[in-house]
Design a protein around this motif. Structure first.
Motif, PDB file in Angstrom:
ATOM      1  N   TYR A 192      -5.413  10.594   1.191  1.00 29.42           N
ATOM      2  CA  TYR A 192      -5.181   9.149   1.243  1.00 29.42           C
ATOM      3  C   TYR A 192      -4.974   8.708   2.691  1.00 29.42           C
ATOM      4  N   GLN A 228       0.870  -1.163   0.000  1.00 26.25           N
ATOM      5  CA  GLN A 228       0.000   0.000   0.000  1.00 26.25           C
ATOM      6  C   GLN A 228       0.911   1.218   0.000  1.00 26.25           C
ATOM      7  N   ALA A 260      -8.252   8.627   4.476  1.00 28.13           N
ATOM      8  CA  ALA A 260      -9.061   7.475   4.087  1.00 28.13           C
ATOM      9  C   ALA A 260      -8.587   6.201   4.784  1.00 28.13           C
ATOM     10  N   THR A 261      -7.281   6.040   4.950  1.00 24.08           N
ATOM     11  CA  THR A 261      -6.772   4.842   5.628  1.00 24.08           C
ATOM     12  C   THR A 261      -7.139   4.848   7.104  1.00 24.08           C
ATOM     13  N   ARG A 316      -5.602  -0.852  -5.089  1.00 25.06           N
ATOM     14  CA  ARG A 316      -6.350  -0.938  -3.827  1.00 25.06           C
ATOM     15  C   ARG A 316      -6.883   0.459  -3.530  1.00 25.06           C
ATOM     16  N   ASN A 347     -12.659   6.512  15.516  1.00 22.70           N
ATOM     17  CA  ASN A 347     -14.023   6.963  15.236  1.00 22.70           C
ATOM     18  C   ASN A 347     -14.185   8.472  15.307  1.00 22.70           C
ATOM     19  N   ARG A 385      -9.700   6.414   8.474  1.00 24.42           N
ATOM     20  CA  ARG A 385     -11.150   6.246   8.587  1.00 24.42           C
ATOM     21  C   ARG A 385     -11.563   4.791   8.450  1.00 24.42           C
ATOM     22  N   ALA A 386     -10.803   4.009   7.710  1.00 22.41           N
ATOM     23  CA  ALA A 386     -11.155   2.607   7.488  1.00 22.41           C
ATOM     24  C   ALA A 386     -10.892   1.739   8.709  1.00 22.41           C
ATOM     25  N   PHE A 387     -10.061   2.240   9.630  1.00 20.72           N
ATOM     26  CA  PHE A 387      -9.728   1.439  10.809  1.00 20.72           C
ATOM     27  C   PHE A 387     -10.812   1.607  11.868  1.00 20.72           C
ATOM     28  N   PRO A 388     -11.347   0.499  12.411  1.00 19.07           N
ATOM     29  CA  PRO A 388     -12.490   0.599  13.331  1.00 19.07           C
ATOM     30  C   PRO A 388     -12.176   1.302  14.650  1.00 19.07           C
ATOM     31  N   MET A 412      -8.474   3.561  -1.992  1.00 20.39           N
ATOM     32  CA  MET A 412      -8.748   4.200  -0.703  1.00 20.39           C
ATOM     33  C   MET A 412      -9.364   5.564  -0.975  1.00 20.39           C
ATOM     34  N   GLY A 413     -10.596   5.766  -0.506  1.00 19.85           N
ATOM     35  CA  GLY A 413     -11.238   7.067  -0.671  1.00 19.85           C
ATOM     36  C   GLY A 413     -11.835   7.319  -2.028  1.00 19.85           C
TER      37      GLY A 413
END
Length: 296
Positions: free
Chosen positions: A129, A119, A132-133, A180, A141, A135-138, A182-183
């Motif tokens: 970018y 990545q 976006a990475t 891959r 928040n 934000r993807a991680f739980p 992202m965003g």
């Protein structure tokens, strides 16, 4: 203490932290050592992570002298305890606060960095970018937390773009990173154009490892980073080189043993054999960026 007398990871991290705090306080090694009743040689060994008896009271006294935040002071003492108790540790979770982030600390001290990634690496990410990475991680928040993390990542990039002694970076980027998403396309297109441009910097080498190369050494080895800290005026290593393997969902792994570090150098050499040259890499990046642009 390591078998060859080399500084170990935890000692190196603690020493780096104490050195930075001493320098921020404007104190010389001689003055700081005098204030806490240590010899200058002992403090120098502590700051470089060299083997010696590691005492909590010395670390506490130094932190108090440097007016370290109370929370970080306790974490420094805790790190000293860990370093004394388990000096050969190689697998670590996130170490405390940003001040004790093991990888970031080593990255800031490195002279050269060689990495294989699947990545876009953090040092070359655009703000969108990076956002976006995160934000993807739980676990992330809060918008404020994400913005803070993005800001920290962008500040780290200064070591690549600064005019004085920039970090020498070689990125071997698998072609899958270009696809891959992202965003969405609006993020990917500028990101890939940014890669094409930053790859022109004299201290940056960026080459794509194409799908057609198959699996190097016949297996999926995953991302890694080789950090080298250079040599002093006498030609002696400032710190031994380290290989970092990000844990992602588990503990990070740090490889210090010379024969194991050498294997990663050999793996990087093997990847280079099949990687596209820099010109073809930039052409591929721009082509992929244009394709994303048409999708916007």
């Amino acid at each position: 203490m390591s078998e060859d007398g080399s500084p170990t990871l935890l000692r190196r991290q603690l020493g780096r932290f104490l050195r930075e705090r001493r320098e921020a306080s404007g104190l010389t090694i001689a003055l700081a050592a005098q204030e806490v009743q240590l010899s200058p040689a002992a403090l120098q060994r502590l700051e470089t992570g060299r083997p010696q008896k590691l005492r909590k009271q010395d670390v506490r006294a130094l932190c108090e002298l440097y007016e370290v935040d109370p929370d970080e002071l306790e974490k420094a003492v805790d790190l000293a305890v860990q370093a004394a108790r388990n000096p050969e540790v190689t697998a670590l979770g996130g170490l405390f606060s940003n001040a004790f982030n093991m990888y970031v600390g080593m990255e800031q001290s490195a002279r050269t960095l060689v990495t294989y990634q699947e990545q876009i690496p953090g040092l070359l990410q655009t703000a969108d970018y990076a956002k976006a990475t995160f934000r993807a991680f739980p676990g992330y928040n809060s918008s404020d937390d994400i913005e803070r993390r993005v800001a920290v990542r962008l500040r780290r990039q200064a070591m690549v773009t600064r005019k004085s002694n920039p970090l020498a970076v070689e990125v071997l980027l698998h072609q899958s990173a270009l696809h891959r998403v992202m965003g969405g396309p609006r993020v990917m297109s500028p990101q890939l154009m940014h890669l094409a441009e930053v790859g022109k910097l004299p201290n940056v080498t960026l080459r794509v490892h194409p799908y057609s190369a198959g699996m190097t050494w016949g297996f999926l080895h995953g991302p890694f980073v080789i950090l080298d800290f250079g040599s002093d005026r006498k030609g002696k290593q400032v710190e031994p080189p380290v290989v970092y393997v990000e844990g992602r969902v588990s503990s990070d792994l740090y490889v210090e043993k010379p024969d194991e570090v050498q294997r990663y150098h050999e793996l990087a050499d093997a990847i280079r054999v099949d990687a596209l040259d820099e010109t073809r890499t930039r052409d591929l990046l721009r082509q992929a960026a244009r394709e994303y642009e048409r999708e916007r």
